[in-house]
Design a protein around this motif. Structure first.
Motif, PDB file in Angstrom:
ATOM      1  N   UNK A   1       0.327  -1.100   0.242  1.00 39.82           N
ATOM      2  CA  UNK A   1      -0.177   0.103  -0.022  1.00 39.82           C
ATOM      3  C   UNK A   1       0.614   1.248   0.131  1.00 39.82           C
ATOM      4  N   UNK A   2       2.292   0.938  -0.490  1.00 39.30           N
ATOM      5  CA  UNK A   2       3.114   2.103  -0.161  1.00 39.30           C
ATOM      6  C   UNK A   2       2.977   2.712   0.965  1.00 39.30           C
ATOM      7  N   UNK A   3       2.517   3.017   2.154  1.00 36.33           N
ATOM      8  CA  UNK A   3       2.316   3.144   3.597  1.00 36.33           C
ATOM      9  C   UNK A   3       3.760   3.052   4.344  1.00 36.33           C
ATOM     10  N   UNK A   4       4.668   2.879   3.717  1.00 34.25           N
ATOM     11  CA  UNK A   4       6.316   3.642   3.948  1.00 34.25           C
ATOM     12  C   UNK A   4       6.656   4.996   4.932  1.00 34.25           C
ATOM     13  N   UNK A   5       6.115   6.083   4.432  1.00 35.04           N
ATOM     14  CA  UNK A   5       6.709   6.964   4.853  1.00 35.04           C
ATOM     15  C   UNK A   5       5.282   7.821   6.115  1.00 35.04           C
ATOM     16  N   UNK A   6       4.288   7.123   5.767  1.00 30.75           N
ATOM     17  CA  UNK A   6       2.970   7.111   6.580  1.00 30.75           C
ATOM     18  C   UNK A   6       3.430   6.695   8.347  1.00 30.75           C
ATOM     19  N   UNK A   7       4.100   5.192   8.039  1.00 30.20           N
ATOM     20  CA  UNK A   7       4.648   4.763   9.331  1.00 30.20           C
ATOM     21  C   UNK A   7       5.950   5.508   9.926  1.00 30.20           C
ATOM     22  N   UNK A   8       6.829   5.984   8.865  1.00 24.76           N
ATOM     23  CA  UNK A   8       8.248   6.217   9.297  1.00 24.76           C
ATOM     24  C   UNK A   8       7.686   7.499  10.236  1.00 24.76           C
ATOM     25  N   UNK A   9       6.862   8.604   9.762  1.00 24.55           N
ATOM     26  CA  UNK A   9       6.417   9.505   9.951  1.00 24.55           C
ATOM     27  C   UNK A   9       5.878   9.735  11.731  1.00 24.55           C
ATOM     28  N   UNK A  10       5.251   8.727  11.234  1.00 23.86           N
ATOM     29  CA  UNK A  10       4.231   8.194  13.874  1.00 23.86           C
ATOM     30  C   UNK A  10       5.441   7.815  13.896  1.00 23.86           C
ATOM     31  N   UNK A  11       6.234   6.952  13.197  1.00 20.27           N
ATOM     32  CA  UNK A  11       7.829   6.384  15.037  1.00 20.27           C
ATOM     33  C   UNK A  11       8.318   7.661  14.415  1.00 20.27           C
ATOM     34  N   UNK A  12       8.574   8.329  13.519  1.00 21.52           N
ATOM     35  CA  UNK A  12       9.456   9.329  13.909  1.00 21.52           C
ATOM     36  C   UNK A  12       9.190  10.364  14.879  1.00 21.52           C
ATOM     37  N   UNK A  13       7.435  10.723  15.014  1.00 19.71           N
ATOM     38  CA  UNK A  13       6.670  11.681  16.175  1.00 19.71           C
ATOM     39  C   UNK A  13       6.836  10.934  17.236  1.00 19.71           C
ATOM     40  N   UNK A  14       6.658  10.023  17.549  1.00 23.51           N
ATOM     41  CA  UNK A  14       7.279   9.049  18.928  1.00 23.51           C
ATOM     42  C   UNK A  14       8.665   9.262  19.038  1.00 23.51           C
ATOM     43  N   UNK A  15       9.359   9.050  18.082  1.00 29.83           N
ATOM     44  CA  UNK A  15      11.486   8.992  18.677  1.00 29.83           C
ATOM     45  C   UNK A  15      10.949  10.420  18.839  1.00 29.83           C
ATOM     46  N   UNK A  16      10.772  11.559  18.652  1.00 36.03           N
ATOM     47  CA  UNK A  16      11.196  13.125  18.456  1.00 36.03           C
ATOM     48  C   UNK A  16      10.214  13.661  20.063  1.00 36.03           C
ATOM     49  N   UNK A  17       9.446  13.070  20.472  1.00 36.18           N
ATOM     50  CA  UNK A  17       9.295  12.595  21.545  1.00 36.18           C
ATOM     51  C   UNK A  17       9.645  12.484  22.933  1.00 36.18           C
TER      52      UNK A  17
END
Length: 565
Positions: A235-251
């Motif tokens: 479904x080409x959702x690599x960037x979607x999951x990466x963005x979600x992980x990035x937001x969590x990691x930033x916190x």
């Protein structure tokens, strides 16, 4: 302030609540050793001050310290006091090295014991607690928080004990030398600790909570990414999951760097305030033209500050560390209170019949099964079918003893037995069989120590399920994460071989062939029919075509079970 004290007392109770009696006794011993360590520190400070006063030509006979220095049994010359000083410092250093080594060793031994206890509580918890558990939270507590107990909790508490004793004795020593100077240092130390820790207490606890909650979410996302790897790519959702992980990691990283900043902040503040006070003291004493008193005060203050600043910094860091870890500590305490459920490891006996009488079961307020009777006999090949949500999976968990009924009784050849005892007789093959990232020997025996594996027996059961030729050259090779290196049909065969290896009397399959192609499913059914002469087979499916070779059929519907053949 009273509220903060209550929180600290609660955290202290929680800490000592997770210690066993042996560990509490060790803590008591370290309390005594801590006093000895503190006394050595004070003696070394006193000798250094005496040496400075002698070198500066000060007359200490009028000082209160003279009462202490009178205990020195030789002439108080510079050479004698220098040798005494280096001897005490050497002894103190060796004592502290041994003390610190054993302190950390014991701290991590306690951590290891708590880790094992937490894992034991998890694997021995009730099945109903397992299915209701927040798995990412459980993984975080078992894998991250439990291993941090030593650094974030045990060591800080020992540090608080050590440094509190040291601070009290240093200030008492200064007070003994000069009450006004001692009172000044007392007020300064207490004020600095209280103001700083009270002001950052809420911030530190909030940062700890943010890291705890976000790490749980990160673990959840990583698990979901691993399980849905193919879907994410399709479904080409690599960037979607990466963005979600990035937001969590930033916190997490933002909270972590702020915590480190607050850990380093006290040292700078304490040094600034203390040196401002010393500066004021110098100005006041200089204005009185009392050089002797100025030199005396500066000598005592300089040596004392050398110890007081690190002491205050360590205390502040220890209090912060405990506050930062308060949420995980409460989680650990809660997990250690989980009721354990142990299997009955009695000698297995052969039986001809199992009878389940008047069984009912409900999840919360939803009644799933109501007053059912069910019977299993030796060499039966039983098929159970029914619509989705009718209670098929619940029934097999009751049959195997994984969950217990609200009422009802179980009889083995007319003898009443405990439901948990059934686990010794049953093996379970779910739709997606449990395959470890280990070799075939470990996957079938469920033993990690090779010496505990009967390899000849493993080979025998592999032959029975027609897998020996497949693995003959790869018996020691890993099957991959969740069995990714083998097919669905091979996974099911390994699960069946596992039941045969452990001499189980009943093999239960829950929709285990529903994801297989028709040809593979037919082969698995033929295999089950073949081994039903030595083990009772119960196969659950929503497809009646999967049950065509069963010699007994049951239908579940409307909370009842009805025999069809």
């Amino acid at each position: 302030m009273i509220g903060k004290l209550k929180i600290f007392i609660t955290l202290s109770k929680n800490l000592f609540g997770v210690l066993n009696n042996k560990e509490k006794n060790i803590f008591s011993i370290y309390l005594i050793l801590s006093i000895i360590n503190t006394v050595l520190e004070i003696v070394s400070i006193a000798i250094i001050i005496l040496l400075l006063l002698i070198i500066s030509g000060q007359d200490v006979s009028d000082s209160n310290l003279y009462l202490l220095f009178n205990f020195i049994p030789f002439n108080q010359t510079v050479y004698n006091i220098s040798f005494l000083m280096i001897s005490i410092v050497l002894f103190k250093t060796f004592f502290q090295i041994i003390y610190s080594y054993n302190q950390e060793k014991i701290s991590f031994e306690i951590t290891r014991r708590i880790n094992i206890s937490l894992y034991e509580r998890f694997v021995n918890s009730k099945y109903t607690e397992y299915i209701n558990a927040n798995m990412p939270k459980v993984l975080r507590v078992l894998n991250q928080e439990s291993i941090r107990v030593g650094n974030q909790l045990i060591s800080p508490f020992i540090t608080i004990i050590n440094e509190t004793f040291l601070l009290i004795l240093i200030i008492s020593f200064i007070f003994f030398y000069d009450p006004i100077l001692g009172l000044s240092f007392s007020l300064m130390s207490i004020t600095l600790l209280l103001i700083f820790n009270v002001s950052v207490n809420k911030i530190i606890k909030s940062l700890g909570q943010k890291v705890t909650e976000t790490n749980t979410s990160r673990i959840k996302l990583i698990n979901e990414t691993f399980k849905g790897f193919d879907i994410i790519k399709l479904f080409n959702k690599n960037e979607t999951f990466k963005f979600q992980f990035d937001q969590m990691t930033k916190k997490v990283t933002n909270a972590a760097f702020k915590h480190l900043f607050y850990l380093k902040l006290p040292k700078s503040i304490f040094e600034l305030v203390i040196f401002i006070i010393v500066f004021v003291m110098i100005i006041i004493l200089e204005s009185t033209n009392n050089k002797a008193l100025l030199i005396s005060y500066l000598s005592v203050s300089a040596v004392s500050i050398y110890k007081i600043i690190p002491c205050l910094n360590k205390l502040s860091n220890a209090f912060q560390g405990i506050q930062y870890f308060s949420i995980p500590l409460n989680e650990i305490v809660d997990y250690l209170k989980v009721n354990q459920e142990f299997n009955y490891n009695r000698k297995l006996k052969k039986f001809k019949k199992l009878s389940y009488k008047n069984f009912s079961f409900n999840y919360s307020t939803d009644l799933i099964l109501e007053n059912i009777d069910f019977e299993i006999k030796k060499n039966e090949f039983i098929g159970i079918y029914g619509p989705s949500g009718s209670g098929k999976s619940t029934l097999i968990k009751l049959i195997s003893g994984l969950i217990t009924s609200n009422n009802g009784k179980i009889y083995m050849d007319n003898q009443l037995i405990n439901p948990i005892e059934l686990r010794n007789y049953c093996s379970y093959v779910p739709q997606d069989s449990t395959i470890l990232d280990e070799n075939v020997y470990t996957n079938i025996s469920l033993e990690f120590q090779q010496k505990n594996i009967d390899k000849h027996k493993v080979i025998d059961v592999l032959k029975k399920v027609d897998l020996y030729k497949k693995f003959e050259e790869d018996l020691n090779s890993s099957l991959g994460e969740s069995g990714i290196k083998i097919s669905g049909g091979q996974k099911q065969r390994i699960a069946i071989a596992r039941a045969l290896y452990h001499n189980k009397s009943i093999l239960i399959l829950d929709e285990s062939t529903s994801n297989l192609d028709v040809k593979t499913e037919s082969r698995i059914i033929d295999l089950l029919q073949k081994i039903s002469s030595e083990i009772i087979i119960i196969i659950v499916s929503h497809k009646q075509s999967s049950l065509k070779k069963c010699n007994i059929l049951y239908e579940i519907n409307n909370k009842k079970i009805i025999r069809k053949s």
